[in-house]
Design an enzyme around this catalytic site. Structure first.
Site: not given
Lengths: 327, 327
Positions: A81, A125, A148
């Site tokens: 990412k 994460q 997200d």
């Protein structure tokens, strides 16, 4: 060779050609949809959006990632990412914390980042260590920075067809379908897997109304999962125009299940050890080689949904930057 | 009559009896699930909960309803709710506003009720006039008083399988299935209709994991709607162990669609005018008389989901009262 002989040879040849063409028409092979290729398209769009933002005098978008513990796969995902962010002209930072980090410290960190106007997008994460409540962490991220799309308000908006941060993997599947020109209205879509980050949001996107604020796919959606008996899964798969495999079960979707010409999108990323070589490799939830011969469209693993998911995180970050207050 | 004659008569009679019994065994008729009866069960539980609360020194639960405009059906629904509340020992109040009411006044009213500790549950009867944003109104009600379960955080929690206020109609369908002992795990459920207040939450309840905080039905769920072509709807209905009709289309579900022995739950409430008598009557989305002969379980309209929905609003109000801070 006499004239008759020539005719015989010619006829044999013609027959061979016809047989070969018939064979070809039956040996249908799916269009392999390259996620890498589609991701490149999105990268270009994101780059152009960033250039416009910067030209307008806005701050360059910045993605912050909080990474807890030493999980190898998590570290790889995060690296992918931040590397992509940098390639696209976005700045990024990764904050590492040991797996012993307390939930309180995590919440403080998130709160600090929420208030930091130089940060456009923030993601934590997953998975997190067991002693940390993932839901509390997801709900702590400011919804407008939640690239997200895991904050409860973003989930609520998604399910109410409102404009929101769509979870990146679901958005990736949506974009693959859209950009490949696969029709969804009135079609049967089988979603295998009901995870809250992938299967559920995909079902929400595809079944909902195309005329709503956040347009949906207007498809008839079948939500199958580990409680769906295999014979029933096969029966439902045989009716599906689109199969989206997001169960995390290697090679769950086999050729006998899939309808001729169906679009098969493989969200599975399963790390498998080769019994002979001992090497690890990634396989999807779809038996790619066999299904390829029957499907109309198919995405590979790796190189399908994976790169598109990262591209959608980038797109979400730029969206967050665009929506950020300019004061 | 001689001996042989007697034997012939006896055999004829025996044959008749066997034929009749065979007929009976084939002239299968569904169990009609009385929502009125089930609602009575829930009423008793709610009454007992209220008695306990009051005995503990807590405030008697109070339901406040805001009713805008003159819509006849809305007035009937609200009257049914407040009448039931009073029967169960709950206090209630209805605040009427003309359809010219401003959104601002509505928001002020809701804010006042949110802060009023004597109010346990608050609902704004939908639909609202066009100039008022229903979503803004639903999101203004404090989530813990939101007995309709329409606040975005309650929707988000519902979709994440967290404990929350479940929209009353979806909760009614869930309770009908549970209390009738209809099995859902690994079964095919067809939900026809995708409204955010009914079809979507029903799909969420039934497809999700039975071991989560808010237990789900672990069923394979098919979400069909107006974009599902009729032949495909028939095909999918023929595979369904449970059909939930929530489309608002009179007699959409016909006997030829339904699998022998399936459970058919009719959420439709359609006001129809009799072409001969000119009188209005309520009909469901299911062709009740014809489907009854084929289904295993069926709910009638009226007397099915309707009374159960009101019972679930009562139950939600008592839940809100139980969860209210006691300071």
């Amino acid at each position: 060779m006499d004239y008759n002989g020539l005719i015989i040879v010619f006829m044999c040849l013609a027959r061979c050609i016809v047989t070969y063409m018939l064979c070809l028409s039956h040996r249908h092979v799916a269009t392999v949809v390259s996620g890498t290729e589609l991701a490149r398209q999105i990268h270009k769009e994101v780059q152009s959006d960033i250039a416009k933002l910067v030209a307008q005098g806005s701050r360059r978008p910045h993605l912050s990632v909080i990474l807890v513990g030493d999980d190898h796969a998590s570290h790889t995902y995060v690296r992918n990412k931040t590397r992509t962010a940098s390639l696209l002209g976005m700045s990024s930072s990764t904050i590492f914390r040991p797996s012993s980090v307390s939930q309180e410290e995590m919440l403080e960190l998130i709160d600090k980042f929420n208030r930091d106007r130089s940060i456009s997008g923030l993601l934590v994460q997953l998975p997190l260590p067991e002693h940390i409540n993932e839901r509390a962490i997801c709900n702590a991220v400011a919804p407008e920075k939640d690239v997200d799309g895991f904050h409860i308000v973003n989930i609520g908006k998604l399910c109410l067809d409102q404009r929101c941060m769509v979870p990146a993997t679901a958005a990736a599947v949506w974009e693959i379908i859209r950009r490949t020109g696969i029709e969804t209205v009135g079609k049967n879509v089988l979603v295998v897997g009901r995870s809250k980050n992938v299967g559920m949001p995909i079902a929400m996107l595809l079944h909902s109304d195309r005329n709503h604020e956040r347009p949906g796919g207007d498809a008839t959606v079948i939500m199958a999962h580990r409680c769906t008996p295999l014979p029933r899964l096969k029966e439902l798969a045989s009716l599906a125009d689109i199969v989206i495999a997001a169960a995390g079960v290697p090679h769950l979707i086999t050729a006998d299940m899939v309808k001729e010409g169906a679009a098969v999108i493989d969200v599975g990323i399963n790390r498998m050890q080769d019994p002979v070589t001992g090497k690890h490799r990634l396989v999807g939830d779809v038996d790619f080689e066999a299904v390829k011969v029957k499907a109309g469209f198919i995405t590979p693993v790796p190189g399908g949904v994976g790169p598109m998911t990262i591209a959608m995180v980038m797109k979400n970050t730029v969206t967050a930057a665009k929506n950020a207050p300019t004061y």
